[in-house]
Design a protein around this motif. Structure first.
Motif, short mmCIF file in Angstrom:
data_model
loop_
_atom_site.label_atom_id
_atom_site.label_comp_id
_atom_site.label_asym_id
_atom_site.label_seq_id
_atom_site.Cartn_x
_atom_site.Cartn_y
_atom_site.Cartn_z
N LEU A 42 0.83 -1.20 0.00
CA LEU A 42 0.00 0.00 0.00
C LEU A 42 0.87 1.26 0.00
CD1 LEU A 42 -2.72 -1.12 2.56
CD2 LEU A 42 -3.13 -0.59 0.15
N VAL A 43 1.91 1.25 0.81
CA VAL A 43 2.81 2.40 0.86
C VAL A 43 3.52 2.59 -0.48
CG1 VAL A 43 4.93 3.29 1.92
CG2 VAL A 43 3.12 2.33 3.35
N ASP A 44 3.98 1.49 -1.08
CA ASP A 44 4.64 1.58 -2.39
C ASP A 44 3.67 2.11 -3.45
OD1 ASP A 44 7.01 0.68 -1.36
OD2 ASP A 44 6.81 -1.37 -2.12
N MET A 45 2.42 1.64 -3.41
CA MET A 45 1.43 2.12 -4.37
C MET A 45 1.23 3.62 -4.23
SD MET A 45 -1.37 -0.99 -4.14
CE MET A 45 -2.58 -0.20 -5.22
N ILE A 122 2.27 4.40 17.40
CA ILE A 122 1.49 5.60 17.11
C ILE A 122 2.11 6.82 17.79
CG2 ILE A 122 -0.73 6.70 17.64
CD1 ILE A 122 -1.98 3.89 17.09
N ASP A 123 2.53 6.64 19.03
CA ASP A 123 3.16 7.75 19.75
C ASP A 123 4.48 8.16 19.10
OD1 ASP A 123 1.07 7.69 21.53
OD2 ASP A 123 2.17 6.59 23.08
N ALA A 124 5.27 7.16 18.69
CA ALA A 124 6.56 7.45 18.05
C ALA A 124 6.37 8.19 16.74
CB ALA A 124 7.34 6.15 17.83
N CYS A 125 5.26 7.90 16.04
CA CYS A 125 4.97 8.55 14.76
C CYS A 125 4.19 9.85 14.93
CB CYS A 125 4.17 7.60 13.87
SG CYS A 125 5.10 6.11 13.40
N LYS A 126 3.86 10.17 16.18
CA LYS A 126 3.17 11.44 16.52
C LYS A 126 1.83 11.58 15.78
CE LYS A 126 7.40 13.99 17.65
NZ LYS A 126 8.26 12.77 17.71
N LEU A 127 1.08 10.47 15.75
CA LEU A 127 -0.23 10.50 15.10
C LEU A 127 -1.32 11.05 16.02
CD1 LEU A 127 -0.21 7.09 13.17
CD2 LEU A 127 0.23 9.39 12.28
N GLY A 128 -1.08 11.03 17.33
CA GLY A 128 -2.03 11.63 18.26
C GLY A 128 -3.23 10.78 18.60
N TRP A 129 -3.19 9.48 18.31
CA TRP A 129 -4.33 8.60 18.62
C TRP A 129 -4.15 7.98 20.00
CZ3 TRP A 129 -5.27 5.08 13.70
CH2 TRP A 129 -5.44 5.89 12.58
N LYS A 130 -5.27 7.79 20.68
CA LYS A 130 -5.30 7.05 21.94
C LYS A 130 -6.18 5.82 21.72
CE LYS A 130 -2.77 10.05 24.04
NZ LYS A 130 -1.33 9.72 24.31
N GLY A 161 -1.52 9.98 5.08
CA GLY A 161 -1.47 10.64 6.39
C GLY A 161 -1.21 9.74 7.56
N VAL A 162 -1.40 8.43 7.40
CA VAL A 162 -1.23 7.49 8.51
C VAL A 162 -0.19 6.42 8.19
CG1 VAL A 162 -2.37 5.80 10.00
CG2 VAL A 162 -3.59 7.87 9.32
N LEU A 163 -0.39 5.68 7.10
CA LEU A 163 0.49 4.55 6.81
C LEU A 163 1.89 5.00 6.37
CD1 LEU A 163 -1.86 1.98 5.05
CD2 LEU A 163 -1.53 2.46 7.49
N VAL A 164 1.96 6.02 5.54
CA VAL A 164 3.28 6.48 5.08
C VAL A 164 4.14 7.00 6.24
CG1 VAL A 164 4.48 8.20 3.67
CG2 VAL A 164 2.59 6.89 2.70
N PRO A 165 3.60 7.82 7.15
CA PRO A 165 4.43 8.22 8.30
C PRO A 165 4.93 7.04 9.13
CG PRO A 165 2.54 9.68 8.10
CD PRO A 165 2.33 8.56 7.12
N ILE A 166 4.12 6.00 9.27
CA ILE A 166 4.56 4.81 9.99
C ILE A 166 5.71 4.14 9.23
CG2 ILE A 166 3.89 2.47 10.68
CD1 ILE A 166 1.12 3.59 11.33
N ALA A 167 5.55 4.01 7.91
CA ALA A 167 6.62 3.40 7.11
C ALA A 167 7.91 4.22 7.20
CB ALA A 167 6.17 3.29 5.65
N GLU A 168 7.80 5.53 7.13
CA GLU A 168 8.99 6.38 7.20
C GLU A 168 9.69 6.24 8.55
OE1 GLU A 168 7.29 10.17 6.35
OE2 GLU A 168 7.49 9.95 4.16
N PHE A 169 8.91 6.12 9.61
CA PHE A 169 9.50 5.93 10.93
C PHE A 169 10.24 4.59 11.00
CE2 PHE A 169 8.86 3.75 15.03
CZ PHE A 169 9.73 4.49 15.81
#
Length: 292
Positions: A42-45, A122-130, A161-169
């Protein structure tokens, strides 16, 4: 609305044929991170702008027909009729809604430690979800197996907005404690780390907390839901829990007692799953469960 809809199916082997003739082959000759599963694809796509070739785009595994119990043609027809949808999905495990409050309740019983590892990520990627504040996942939001098809805007918001930041981290900080923890092995019918099971659950978490995504679920009757049960124990639980859970969903009335009951039943169901499929091949993988 005359919108173009494309569902890609990943092909991993040289002579592998499409499992569904309505899908578009996506050749994955080299898979640098097989442990990422569909998440990496998905990230590659997204990075390759594949999602911009059509109005709606999805990525379905070769097991779609087996799990979803419908044809690709039928699902594509459904998506094309949803004029105002931002994302459409089908959940191949609809029965789980009757004994799990949301994807994280079931996920924690299936993969102990999953929620903590997910929250660290999620915290490491600073997504702000609880994740502890995740709402109820009824049939409007409950989804497993990544069988969703989204608009270009949805891809931007969710994948971008969600998966790509996780992949980058994970790519930039592989030694970070959160990155290491999501790669810990867990129990499943195929060897796998926490990561793909976390990613799978982020979809329901996202759409249930973003009402403006205009999420549309493929409709299933009670009789159809029973057909997704994989054994007699699941059918028994569905019959015993259905009336109370349907009433609670209808009135948006989930008290602590009912949530606690669901947690108990979910724990029993998951233990039965481990015991039952330790001795029998699971119908989706033809493998037995290995405990992580």
């Amino acid at each position: 609305m005359n919108k173009s809809v494309a569902i890609y199916e990943p092909l991993y082997a040289k002579d592998q044929a499409l499992a569904d003739p309505e899908f578009i082959p996506l050749v994955r000759a080299e898979n640098a991170r097989p442990e990422w599963r569909e998440f990496g694809i998905l990230v590659d796509m997204y990075r390759n702008k594949v999602h911009l070739r059509h109005d709606f785009t999805g990525l379905f595994s070769p097991k779609f027909n087996l799990k979803a119990k419908i044809s690709g043609a039928r699902f594509l027809e459904f998506v094309r009729t949803q004029a105002n949808a931002g994302v459409c999905f089908i959940n191949p495990f609809p029965q789980i809604a009757y004994w799990s409050y949301n994807v994280w309740m079931q996920g924690e019983h299936a993969h102990p430690g999953l929620t903590h590892a997910a929250q660290e990520l999620i915290d490491a990627c600073k997504l702000g979800w609880k994740l502890g504040e995740t709402p109820r996942h009824d049939s409007r939001y409950l989804a497993y197996s990544n069988f969703w098809v989204g608009s270009q805007q949805f891809w931007e918001r969710y994948v971008g907005g969600v998966l790509v930041p996780i992949a980058e981290f994970l790519e930039s900080e592989p030694t970070h404690v959160a990155a290491r923890n999501v790669m810990e092995e867990t129990s499943h019918t195929d060897p796998a780390p926490f990561l793909p099971f976390i990613i799978e659950r982020l979809f329901s978490t996202f759409v249930s907390t973003h009402a403006d995504t205009n999420t549309v679920a493929y409709p299933l009757t009670h009789e159809q839901i029973k057909g997704y049960c994989n054994n007699d124990f699941e059918r028994l639980l569905l019959d015993r829990m259905r009336a109370r859970i349907d009433a609670a969903d209808s009135g948006h009335a989930f008290g602590s007692d009912l949530i606690e009951q669901m947690d108990t039943v979910c724990a029993l169901w998951q233990q039965h799953f481990f015991d039952y499929y330790a001795l029998r091949a699971h119908p989706h993988t033809m493998n037995v469960v290995t405990r992580g």
